[in-house]
Write a protein that holds these residues in place. Structure first.
Motif, PDB file in Angstrom:
ATOM      1  N   PHE A  35       0.844  -1.198   0.000  1.00  0.00           N
ATOM      2  CA  PHE A  35       0.000   0.000   0.000  1.00  0.00           C
ATOM      3  C   PHE A  35       0.880   1.248   0.000  1.00  0.00           C
ATOM      4  O   PHE A  35       1.835   1.349   0.779  1.00  0.00           O
ATOM      5  CB  PHE A  35      -0.899  -0.015   1.242  1.00  0.00           C
ATOM      6  CG  PHE A  35      -1.733   1.211   1.425  1.00  0.00           C
ATOM      7  CD1 PHE A  35      -2.776   1.497   0.552  1.00  0.00           C
ATOM      8  CD2 PHE A  35      -1.489   2.104   2.469  1.00  0.00           C
ATOM      9  CE1 PHE A  35      -3.557   2.627   0.715  1.00  0.00           C
ATOM     10  CE2 PHE A  35      -2.264   3.236   2.648  1.00  0.00           C
ATOM     11  CZ  PHE A  35      -3.301   3.503   1.757  1.00  0.00           C
ATOM     12  N   THR A  36       0.564   2.193  -0.869  1.00  0.00           N
ATOM     13  CA  THR A  36       1.317   3.447  -0.897  1.00  0.00           C
ATOM     14  C   THR A  36       0.857   4.343   0.250  1.00  0.00           C
ATOM     15  O   THR A  36      -0.254   4.858   0.248  1.00  0.00           O
ATOM     16  CB  THR A  36       1.118   4.170  -2.243  1.00  0.00           C
ATOM     17  OG1 THR A  36       1.551   3.317  -3.309  1.00  0.00           O
ATOM     18  CG2 THR A  36       1.920   5.463  -2.274  1.00  0.00           C
ATOM     19  N   GLN A  37       1.738   4.478   1.229  1.00  0.00           N
ATOM     20  CA  GLN A  37       1.400   5.162   2.479  1.00  0.00           C
ATOM     21  C   GLN A  37       2.131   6.499   2.572  1.00  0.00           C
ATOM     22  O   GLN A  37       3.248   6.666   2.078  1.00  0.00           O
ATOM     23  CB  GLN A  37       1.780   4.269   3.669  1.00  0.00           C
ATOM     24  CG  GLN A  37       1.381   4.782   5.032  1.00  0.00           C
ATOM     25  CD  GLN A  37      -0.118   4.912   5.203  1.00  0.00           C
ATOM     26  OE1 GLN A  37      -0.685   5.972   4.954  1.00  0.00           O
ATOM     27  NE2 GLN A  37      -0.758   3.815   5.627  1.00  0.00           N
ATOM     28  N   LYS A  38       1.512   7.452   3.220  1.00  0.00           N
ATOM     29  CA  LYS A  38       2.112   8.771   3.456  1.00  0.00           C
ATOM     30  C   LYS A  38       3.179   8.658   4.545  1.00  0.00           C
ATOM     31  O   LYS A  38       3.005   7.944   5.528  1.00  0.00           O
ATOM     32  CB  LYS A  38       0.992   9.726   3.871  1.00  0.00           C
ATOM     33  CG  LYS A  38       1.385  11.188   3.989  1.00  0.00           C
ATOM     34  CD  LYS A  38       0.139  12.019   4.263  1.00  0.00           C
ATOM     35  CE  LYS A  38       0.472  13.436   4.705  1.00  0.00           C
ATOM     36  NZ  LYS A  38       1.248  14.192   3.731  1.00  0.00           N
ATOM     37  N   LEU A  39       4.306   9.356   4.391  1.00  0.00           N
ATOM     38  CA  LEU A  39       5.377   9.285   5.382  1.00  0.00           C
ATOM     39  C   LEU A  39       5.029  10.037   6.661  1.00  0.00           C
ATOM     40  O   LEU A  39       5.156   9.499   7.759  1.00  0.00           O
ATOM     41  CB  LEU A  39       6.682   9.837   4.802  1.00  0.00           C
ATOM     42  CG  LEU A  39       7.855   9.903   5.794  1.00  0.00           C
ATOM     43  CD1 LEU A  39       8.265   8.508   6.260  1.00  0.00           C
ATOM     44  CD2 LEU A  39       9.045  10.638   5.185  1.00  0.00           C
ATOM     45  N   ASP A  40       4.583  11.282   6.516  1.00  0.00           N
ATOM     46  CA  ASP A  40       4.330  12.124   7.693  1.00  0.00           C
ATOM     47  C   ASP A  40       2.896  12.642   7.663  1.00  0.00           C
ATOM     48  O   ASP A  40       2.574  13.577   6.937  1.00  0.00           O
ATOM     49  CB  ASP A  40       5.322  13.287   7.726  1.00  0.00           C
ATOM     50  CG  ASP A  40       5.185  14.134   8.984  1.00  0.00           C
ATOM     51  OD1 ASP A  40       4.402  13.743   9.880  1.00  0.00           O
ATOM     52  OD2 ASP A  40       5.861  15.179   9.064  1.00  0.00           O
ATOM     53  N   HIS A  41       2.054  12.029   8.478  1.00  0.00           N
ATOM     54  CA  HIS A  41       0.640  12.409   8.505  1.00  0.00           C
ATOM     55  C   HIS A  41       0.405  13.744   9.202  1.00  0.00           C
ATOM     56  O   HIS A  41      -0.687  14.298   9.121  1.00  0.00           O
ATOM     57  CB  HIS A  41      -0.184  11.316   9.198  1.00  0.00           C
ATOM     58  CG  HIS A  41      -0.156  10.010   8.479  1.00  0.00           C
ATOM     59  ND1 HIS A  41      -0.918   9.744   7.368  1.00  0.00           N
ATOM     60  CD2 HIS A  41       0.553   8.874   8.718  1.00  0.00           C
ATOM     61  CE1 HIS A  41      -0.684   8.504   6.946  1.00  0.00           C
ATOM     62  NE2 HIS A  41       0.203   7.965   7.758  1.00  0.00           N
TER      63      HIS A  41
END
Length: 494
Positions: free
Chosen positions: A50-56
């Motif tokens: 899954f392509t996840q965001k590094l810094d939410h």
């Protein structure tokens, strides 16, 4: 006595002299949740990414990475959709065997659930950054992990075209047990209910209660004081001999280097190591994990206590040393490496080749504390590894700013953020075992009928999550049924 030892001691090939501690900070290598017992080589779902965001926490930061997850949709009817069960990954690699085994799979079959397991950032194969430098570890936190889960849930709702009123149920054991409750707290619009197993909700720097529960568990499982008294005697004998005959301790406990070259922190590490042997034994007592070596399945509180209290002329320390040898053999180590510098060097390793020890150490220094100090059970284990020993590790691994005041403030922030033992949630069931030392930081009594607690006498860490076994105690069997009843109500209620 010799025959008793032979029952346990099995010589293995391929020993690792400096393999690091097999059990550290209350965490086994690979994480606190073991693989589920009863796995019979069933086919496993492939890893997906899954392509996840590094810094939410930063909307303008568009950096992404690939997060590993597993899916089992064999019980799910896409036309007549049941719930989605989400197993939360923790401080170790996600294990695909959990996709076909475990209590949650039994529940999934009954409720026709879609089962998904998301690996925790920075553990296993989920690598958000090029390495584990302190600069990169800033993105490792429970806050970011929860935001990962929220982002993932929203994406899966779209990917699988799930109906708008689909009910997500979070499952987690140990640290993920905490995350399951916190996910329900922080994202109630995304997560309908949660099963929080063995989750420590109270962040605490000096977790002195840990070893108190270890000692209480020895009493609970054996029914008397004999084992505790023998362990107390053994440790006192070791302390005396360290002063007058250290060479005897070196030989009996198979240490890697002589004590004459040891520094004060080395000696603290030695005492912490032999205490950890009992912590590991108690924390996973009689659970239905997959055993790395079935020959050690009979290593339980009762069998080890029988070994310590067996009649004979051998002094207590020799029996304790024999048990230490069993643990060394079990973890494929030729000798007990008590070197503080070796431990620190291993935890300073910033490459992804580590098994998660550096990452978990970082989370304890920046969020939780959880240091299992000797301060609560001085009578049994001696007071050789106080809080300052663990704070020193934070400073030596990550830098001087990670001092006691920093760790205390971090634990306070965690408690303020999530509510600690006063967490304000509904539709969460908190499950703990009396033998599990982590229950001392969890909710073990129902304070709100909408967030019930199940306290299972005689069971250890995450016992309710493992597949059922013919050896399960009646209270454990009943607990699994009770959890199923809560799930039935929550899945069916508006």
């Amino acid at each position: 006595m010799r025959s008793l030892i032979l029952v346990f001691v099995i010589l293995c090939l391929g020993y690792d002299v400096h393999g690091g501690k097999h059990f550290r900070l209350g965490r086994s290598k690979g994480g606190n949740l073991g693989g589920p017992g009863g796995y019979l080589n069933e086919s496993l779902p492939p890893a997906q990414w899954f392509t996840q965001k590094l810094d939410h926490s930063s909307p303008s930061d568009l950096r992404t990475w690939k997060q590993r997850y597993f899916v089992n949709d064999s019980f799910f009817d896409f036309k007549n959709q049941g719930p989605v069960f989400l197993m939360i990954g923790g401080e170790g690699p996600a294990d695909a065997r959990w996709m076909v085994k475990g209590a949650w799979i039994d529940y999934a079959k009954k409720f026709n659930a879609l089962c998904i397991n998301l690996e925790h950032r920075y553990y296993g194969e989920s690598h958000p950054t090029p390495d584990l430098s302190i600069k990169n570890l800033q993105y490792l936190s429970s806050y970011q992990a929860l935001a990962d889960l929220a982002n993932f849930i929203k994406a899966m709702n779209d990917q699988y075209r799930l109906k708008t009123d689909i009910r997500w149920i979070a499952f987690g054991g140990s640290y993920p047990g905490s995350l399951a409750a916190w996910l329900r707290l922080k994202y109630p619009h995304l997560v309908h209910a949660a099963v929080s197993s063995s989750g420590p909700l109270l962040a605490k720097t000096n977790f002195m209660e840990y070893y108190q529960v270890v000692v209480d568990a020895l009493r609970e499982k054996t029914g008397d004081e004999d084992c505790v008294n023998e362990l107390k005697t053994a440790h006192k004998q070791v302390v005396d001999m360290m002063q007058y005959h250290p060479e005897v301790v070196e030989k009996e406990f198979r240490v890697c280097k002589p004590f004459k070259t040891a520094k004060p922190n080395d000696i603290k590490n030695f005492y912490n190591s032999i205490a950890d042997d009992f912590a590991d034994l108690v924390q996973y007592n009689e659970d239905n994990r997959i055993s790395a070596d079935v020959r050690y399945k009979n290593l339980t509180i009762n069998t080890v206590c029988n070994m310590l209290t067996s009649p004979g002329s051998e002094p207590a320390y020799k029996k304790l040393a024999a048990y230490n040898s069993i643990i060394l053999d079990k973890s494929n180590q030729t000798c007990l490496d008590y070197s503080y510098d070796n431990m620190i060097q291993e935890l300073r390793n910033m490459s992804w080749g580590s098994e998660g020890g550096r990452q978990w150490m970082y989370q304890t220094c920046t969020e939780f504390g959880f240091y299992q100090t000797s301060s609560g059970e001085v009578e049994v284990f001696g007071d050789h590894f106080k809080l300052d020993f663990f704070i020193q590790q934070c400073e030596d691994i990550f830098g001087k700013k990670y001092n006691e005041a920093f760790v205390d403030a971090s634990a306070d922030w965690t408690n303020n953020n999530y509510g600690a033992l006063d967490i304000a949630v509904t539709r969460v069931v908190f499950v703990h075992g009396s033998v599990d030392p982590w229950h001392a930081l969890g909710i073990t009594k129902t304070q709100d009928n909408d967030a019930p607690a199940i306290y299972i006498r005689g069971t250890a860490h995450c016992a309710n999550m493992y597949p059922s076994s013919e050896n399960d105690a009646s209270e454990l069997v009943e607990a699994r049924v009770e959890i199923e009843q809560y799930l039935a109500g929550w899945i069916g209620m508006p």
